[in-house]
Design a protein around this motif. Sequence first.
Motif, PDB file in Angstrom:
ATOM      1  N   PHE A 403       0.845  -1.202   0.000  1.00 49.65           N
ATOM      2  CA  PHE A 403       0.000   0.000   0.000  1.00 49.65           C
ATOM      3  C   PHE A 403       0.876   1.246   0.000  1.00 49.65           C
ATOM      4  N   SER A 404       0.256   2.347  -0.372  1.00 49.81           N
ATOM      5  CA  SER A 404       0.904   3.660  -0.298  1.00 49.81           C
ATOM      6  C   SER A 404       0.053   4.581   0.563  1.00 49.81           C
ATOM      7  N   ILE A 405       0.686   5.614   1.103  1.00 51.70           N
ATOM      8  CA  ILE A 405      -0.003   6.568   1.964  1.00 51.70           C
ATOM      9  C   ILE A 405       0.152   7.961   1.373  1.00 51.70           C
ATOM     10  N   TYR A 406      -0.970   8.656   1.286  1.00 46.02           N
ATOM     11  CA  TYR A 406      -0.966  10.020   0.775  1.00 46.02           C
ATOM     12  C   TYR A 406      -1.520  10.975   1.828  1.00 46.02           C
ATOM     13  N   GLU A 456      -6.686  15.860  10.302  1.00 46.64           N
ATOM     14  CA  GLU A 456      -6.343  15.735   8.885  1.00 46.64           C
ATOM     15  C   GLU A 456      -6.506  14.285   8.476  1.00 46.64           C
ATOM     16  N   VAL A 457      -6.487  14.033   7.174  1.00 52.08           N
ATOM     17  CA  VAL A 457      -6.799  12.706   6.660  1.00 52.08           C
ATOM     18  C   VAL A 457      -5.628  12.165   5.846  1.00 52.08           C
ATOM     19  N   LEU A 458      -5.298  10.895   6.079  1.00 52.22           N
ATOM     20  CA  LEU A 458      -4.347  10.161   5.259  1.00 52.22           C
ATOM     21  C   LEU A 458      -5.121   9.164   4.407  1.00 52.22           C
ATOM     22  N   ASP A 459      -4.791   9.100   3.121  1.00 52.97           N
ATOM     23  CA  ASP A 459      -5.409   8.124   2.221  1.00 52.97           C
ATOM     24  C   ASP A 459      -4.497   6.912   2.081  1.00 52.97           C
ATOM     25  N   ILE A 460      -5.049   5.726   2.290  1.00 52.32           N
ATOM     26  CA  ILE A 460      -4.320   4.476   2.110  1.00 52.32           C
ATOM     27  C   ILE A 460      -4.749   3.879   0.774  1.00 52.32           C
ATOM     28  N   VAL A 461      -3.812   3.727  -0.141  1.00 46.06           N
ATOM     29  CA  VAL A 461      -4.097   3.196  -1.478  1.00 46.06           C
ATOM     30  C   VAL A 461      -3.480   1.808  -1.581  1.00 46.06           C
ATOM     31  N   LEU A 462      -4.313   0.776  -1.819  1.00 44.86           N
ATOM     32  CA  LEU A 462      -3.851  -0.606  -1.878  1.00 44.86           C
ATOM     33  C   LEU A 462      -3.303  -0.967  -3.249  1.00 44.86           C
ATOM     34  N   GLU A 463      -2.523  -2.076  -3.280  1.00 48.63           N
ATOM     35  CA  GLU A 463      -1.990  -2.656  -4.519  1.00 48.63           C
ATOM     36  C   GLU A 463      -1.202  -1.634  -5.329  1.00 48.63           C
TER      37      GLU A 463
END
Length: 882
Positions: A403-406, A456-463
């Motif tokens: 995953f990546s974190i934005y 604040e919000v962090l987005d977790i993007v899978l794959e």
Amino acid sequence: MKTKIHVIAHTHWDYEWYFTSSESFIQLCYHIDEVIKALEDGVLDYYMLDGQMSIVEDYLEVHPDKQQILQSLIAAGKLKVGPWYTQSDQMIIRGESLVRNLQLGIESGDALGGADRLGYIPDAFGQSMDMPKIFSQFAIDKAVFWRGLSSDQLNTREFYWQSEDGSNLLTYNIKDGYFVGVQLIEVDYAKPLLEQIKQNTTSSHIALPVGGDQRYVDFNLKERIAHYNEQLTDDHFIESNYDHLFAGIEKEAKDLPTVQGELLNAEVSKIHRSIYSSRYDHKYLNDKIERRLIFQIEPLMSLADQLGIPYKQALIDKIWKLTLRNHAHDSAGGCNSDKTNQAILQRFIEADQLSYSVVDYLTRKISESRNNVKNNQVTIFNTLPIIREQVITIALSLPETSFSIYHGEQKLDYDIRNITKHSNAPIRKTIDPAPASYYYEIEIALPVKLQPLGYEVLDIVLEEDRMETVPASEKQEVTPNTIENEYYQVQVKNGSVHVLDKESNTLYPNFLLVEDAGDDGDNYDYSQPENDWKLQFKFDTASVSSNPGTWKSTLKLNGNFVVPKNQHEREQGTATALIPYTCTIGLEAHKQAVDIHLKINNQAMDHRMRLLINGGVNTEESIADTPFGTISRPVTDPNFKHWLEKGWKEEPTGIYPMLSFVQLHDQQKSVTAFTKGIKEYEIIGSKEKDIALTLFRAVGYLGKPDLKRRPGVASGNQFKYIETPDSQLLKSLTFKVSVRIGRTCNQACAFADYQKYAMSIPYYQQQSLNQFTNTLKYFVMQPLPFQVPETYSLVDATNVKQVVFSSCKKARQSKGMILRFFNPTNQAMEDGGELTCKENVRFWQFTTMEEKLDKSNQRSSQTIHLGSFKPKEVKTIYIEFK
């Protein structure tokens, strides 16, 4: 002029001690009945209920029919109640807790006809240097106390007690104790009593408190006063109260001396300067609950209130009251019977669960009510009103490990610290051959920059392939048993922990040691045994593992300390008790501190363990934090050499209390130890000084007589040995310390560093894989009927200058918000900087801890200039938003 002896009828009601509060409650019910009858019938003119409202609250819970008569007696000035909620300890209780204690006590007392505006402290184990300014902010300008004042500080009973900001209290020291007047009832001769209470007085008005611990009402008080007056010509006893006493003292207009500083000496009464490490398990829990209430729940509820989730003052008060009942001086000290300490521990557990659940509920409610909710998003809350730029550790529940974190458009790098695979299938007695579903619980460390008092919000993007954002050239090479960041290198070599300060190129060998010594004391005091055997441990038997990372690196040391099992073994020079330990030493990127997390399982009795921090600082004083400031203390008490021959009640040891940190500094270096729950320290060493933090004391009696450090009768019950096997703490204990090594010392920065270290960052992940991230996650929750902003920030105090943030909460009697700051130093400050409000301000103004508003002093700017600060001054700001 005749001397007037003001006879003051009262009771001192220990909330609990060798008895539980439930046991004493039965006597309380009948006692207050007697007080009411005595005042109604004119048997007594006045009576004082120990300056605390919790006992009145308990009485009215089962006697609601007595509220009206109590109200009439209080309004008439016959019955004196408040201003405290409970008679609090002052040395290891946070300043904001003392403020809440007085707020609740005064509000409760005023609702019943008027709380007594007297700083009444009959039995606390020492007086904090900050009490005059705290009392003054509640319009209390007079005080009475017993313990802590010695003749080298002052030799008169009447004086002005002053804080560094100039706050002044006209004060009377009842140096003979709150029970001295019982002689009036039990002894027939006036002369010895008069000689005793007249000693060191300068006024013709003298206090004679007639009362004692849970003492009954003396129905023959008028008769005994008349009997004494028959014997006198130059003196006259009168039934009175402290209002009349102080009115008489003020009328004489004598030039009284002034005293500053803490009052922590045991010349005339015991002070128990090592009680700060008794029942460490309680102190650890109390510290956690105080931090959560002050720095998480109150700011978070203020934030939620602005977003449309009503502020629940009664709920916060419920948690505060549970906690404050544990702040009574005996309760906070831990000098109680086992059954009482079990009740205290249960209140702590209840307050801990309630406070933890408030944070869980509000973070989830706000997160799930945002206007753009996506699966796996993490909402992170900053409950401090300053920008927080630091590394945080969070746990994610995800269906896969890639995953990546934005953060907005920015892609964040992170360290994976640990991964655990969990089944998501229903549990069964027999294994289901069908394929189960799984999820991963992933602990990560990552850098964040959070806006003040908001979320604040962090987005977790899978794959998605993870991107390395830190150039390889900037990463440290991994060396076995070594971790480092830009400030320090920590190495475990031959069982010793060495720390290299890169900034000054100074090596601190044997930086951490654990000391084990015998303890022949009791729940009140440490006492060195006659035949002690002190042991010092490195970590030479430990297995060492490292977990390096870009953002966080740790060393984990697992082993056993081998110590004497009991005092008999110590005297014989044998050691058979294994104390298993895990010591985790951590460094974070961009953080100038070495974090230490020590877990032990205590398996020995009658001993004291301390963590020794090898600072090697050439100094003769230490600096520690107080409720609203800092204090400098000598390494060796000036009274230490001759205390026995002067007849002091106990040794004026170098052991001292702390709230959050202790600091040593000289011209070359500074060492600061921050703690979570550890409340006691001593500075040791000959020329170069080290910090000794008392981890815990394990003892088996409530009170013992004839201790080496405290000769004479036992503290507590003087007539019976009361065993307290629970106080041997034969269980797992956790200790958290962070040490900052540098070249300079700045007290405001020390508070800021502590807050970033000790105040965890709440967060909530939007996911349905793991229903047990917290207790409330399993419950369904309805989002708000309206959406809250995607991100939010309410107030920004990042631009305050050299002052310390203390509190953010809703005002108790108004709809606005309270923010509090203080100057921690002895130096005046010309400009404390400014606050910026992100919401539209209706008006703001400076107020006091009592939070009363002055409409003539209201301003409407979005920016609030704090202005100048006197030495140690506290400033409270009220803000009302449109």
